[in-house]
Scaffold this active site. Structure first.
Site, PDB file in Angstrom:
ATOM      1  N   HIS A 115      -1.877 -19.709  -2.986  1.00 44.49           N
ATOM      2  CA  HIS A 115      -2.531 -19.531  -1.832  1.00 44.49           C
ATOM      3  C   HIS A 115      -4.192 -19.007  -2.164  1.00 44.49           C
ATOM      4  O   HIS A 115      -4.365 -19.472  -3.319  1.00 44.49           O
ATOM      5  CB  HIS A 115      -1.938 -18.264  -0.829  1.00 44.49           C
ATOM      6  CG  HIS A 115      -0.209 -18.700  -0.499  1.00 44.49           C
ATOM      7  ND1 HIS A 115       0.021 -19.782   0.173  1.00 44.49           N
ATOM      8  CD2 HIS A 115       0.614 -18.054  -1.261  1.00 44.49           C
ATOM      9  CE1 HIS A 115       1.476 -19.522   0.098  1.00 44.49           C
ATOM     10  NE2 HIS A 115       1.827 -18.688  -0.890  1.00 44.49           N
ATOM     11  N   HIS A 182       3.657 -16.148  -7.109  1.00 42.03           N
ATOM     12  CA  HIS A 182       4.013 -15.969  -5.623  1.00 42.03           C
ATOM     13  C   HIS A 182       4.740 -14.884  -5.249  1.00 42.03           C
ATOM     14  O   HIS A 182       5.202 -14.227  -6.130  1.00 42.03           O
ATOM     15  CB  HIS A 182       4.573 -17.158  -4.977  1.00 42.03           C
ATOM     16  CG  HIS A 182       3.709 -18.235  -4.755  1.00 42.03           C
ATOM     17  ND1 HIS A 182       3.258 -18.791  -3.412  1.00 42.03           N
ATOM     18  CD2 HIS A 182       3.370 -19.296  -5.724  1.00 42.03           C
ATOM     19  CE1 HIS A 182       2.515 -19.896  -3.606  1.00 42.03           C
ATOM     20  NE2 HIS A 182       2.801 -20.129  -4.923  1.00 42.03           N
ATOM     21  N   GLU A 245       8.345 -16.036  -7.404  1.00 40.11           N
ATOM     22  CA  GLU A 245       8.373 -14.955  -6.356  1.00 40.11           C
ATOM     23  C   GLU A 245       8.765 -13.641  -6.916  1.00 40.11           C
ATOM     24  O   GLU A 245       9.945 -13.173  -6.929  1.00 40.11           O
ATOM     25  CB  GLU A 245       9.326 -15.553  -5.123  1.00 40.11           C
ATOM     26  CG  GLU A 245       9.243 -16.950  -4.788  1.00 40.11           C
ATOM     27  CD  GLU A 245       8.223 -16.978  -3.773  1.00 40.11           C
ATOM     28  OE1 GLU A 245       7.389 -16.072  -3.494  1.00 40.11           O
ATOM     29  OE2 GLU A 245       8.005 -18.201  -3.373  1.00 40.11           O
TER      30      GLU A 245
HETATM   31 ZN   LIG Z   1       3.389 -17.857  -1.607  1.00 41.34          ZN
END
Ligand SMILES: [Zn+2]
Length: 286
Positions: A115, A182, A245
């Site tokens: 992002h 992430h 993640e």
């Molecule tokens: Zn993400």
């Protein structure tokens, strides 16, 4: 597809002139220019997505392509032919946008902080995912450099390269591995660490296993295991790739943890240790 690009004459290449962001992430459109055909056309992330990840192609001369009349149908045919070349064009175009490789002589590691800019990623419990992703990536860069690796980041500030651009940076970097950073978001009873890899890649799976093992060891959150997927960035880079993640921002406890710089350092330590463990497990390239 590979044969189609021969329609270009010697020296012909398609130059990506600019990217046009759409409101909807992660779509970008690339304005490309063909000097031979003297026309501009646009390609989207989605169109580039159909490409096999491939090394930058060499453009070979083909006599049959010469002397073709100029016209719209050529533009259409060329747009299809250009897809492979556009990957090369993106690499060239963004060459100045990726951060330069760090000094050092070791293998290259490409780290991709997920992002950025208007794309905040998950926004939960007072944490913007884009910010913690970047901070962890910068920490992992420092740790990997201390281990003697060279590190290329797909972004080192609050910007948002498209997914195609991130893959182009990785594919042009000579990196041996690609790690995307992430943090997750789900209903608030879910917590822990997950690492994804391209489901058809044995090396990617091994990288994910090492990353998962080392990150979980370092941050001591629940181990949700590794998963095969077709996530864009792991499917479209040409080296073994994994997407971490780290924790769930939707979980108040994990969100509180990730706000702590010491915890983010531990995530980064896990990333660096996982990358090192993987690279030491495979023979070094010639
Ligand atoms: Zn993400």
């Amino acid at each position: 597809m590979v044969g189609d690009r021969l329609a270009f004459a010697r020296g012909e290449s398609v130059v990506v002139e600019r990217a046009v962001p759409n409101a909807e992430r992660p779509q970008f459109r690339y304005v490309t220019y063909s000097p031979r055909l003297n026309l501009r056309f646009q390609l989207s992330d989605a169109e580039i997505r159909r490409l096999e990840p491939a090394p930058v192609p060499a453009v070979r001369p083909v006599g049959a392509a010469r002397g073709l009349p100029k016209g719209f149908w050529i533009a259409v045919a060329s747009a299809a032919s250009a897809l492979v070349l556009v990957t090369a064009g993106v690499v060239a175009w963004i060459a100045t946008r990726g951060t330069p490789g760090s000094p050092g002589t070791g293998e290259v590691v490409c780290i991709d902080p997920g992002h950025g800019a208007r794309d905040t990623g998950a926004l939960e419990n007072g944490v913007a995912e884009k910010d913690v992703n970047l901070d962890i990536a910068l920490r992992a860069r420092r740790l990997l450099e201390e281990k003697g690796y060279r590190v290329v980041l797909t972004r080192d500030s609050d910007t948002n390269p498209s997914l195609a651009e991130r893959c182009a940076i990785a594919n042009g970097s000579g990196a041996s591995v690609f790690v995307s950073i992430h943090n997750n978001a789900r209903p608030p009873d879910v917590r822990g660490t997950t690492t994804y890899h391209f489901r058809d890649s044995t090396d990617g799976r091994l990288l994910a296993v090492y990353l998962q093992q080392e990150v979980v060891r370092s941050i001591e959150r629940p181990d949700r295991g590794t998963r095969g997927s077709r996530l864009y960035v792991v499917a479209n880079v040409s080296m073994p790739a994994a997407l971490l993640e780290a924790v769930f921002l939707t979980d108040p406890d994990e969100a509180a943890l990730i706000k702590d710089p010491d915890f983010r350092e531990r995530v980064a330590e896990g990333v660096a240790a996982g990358v090192e463990a993987y690279l030491k497990s495979v023979p070094e390239p010639e």
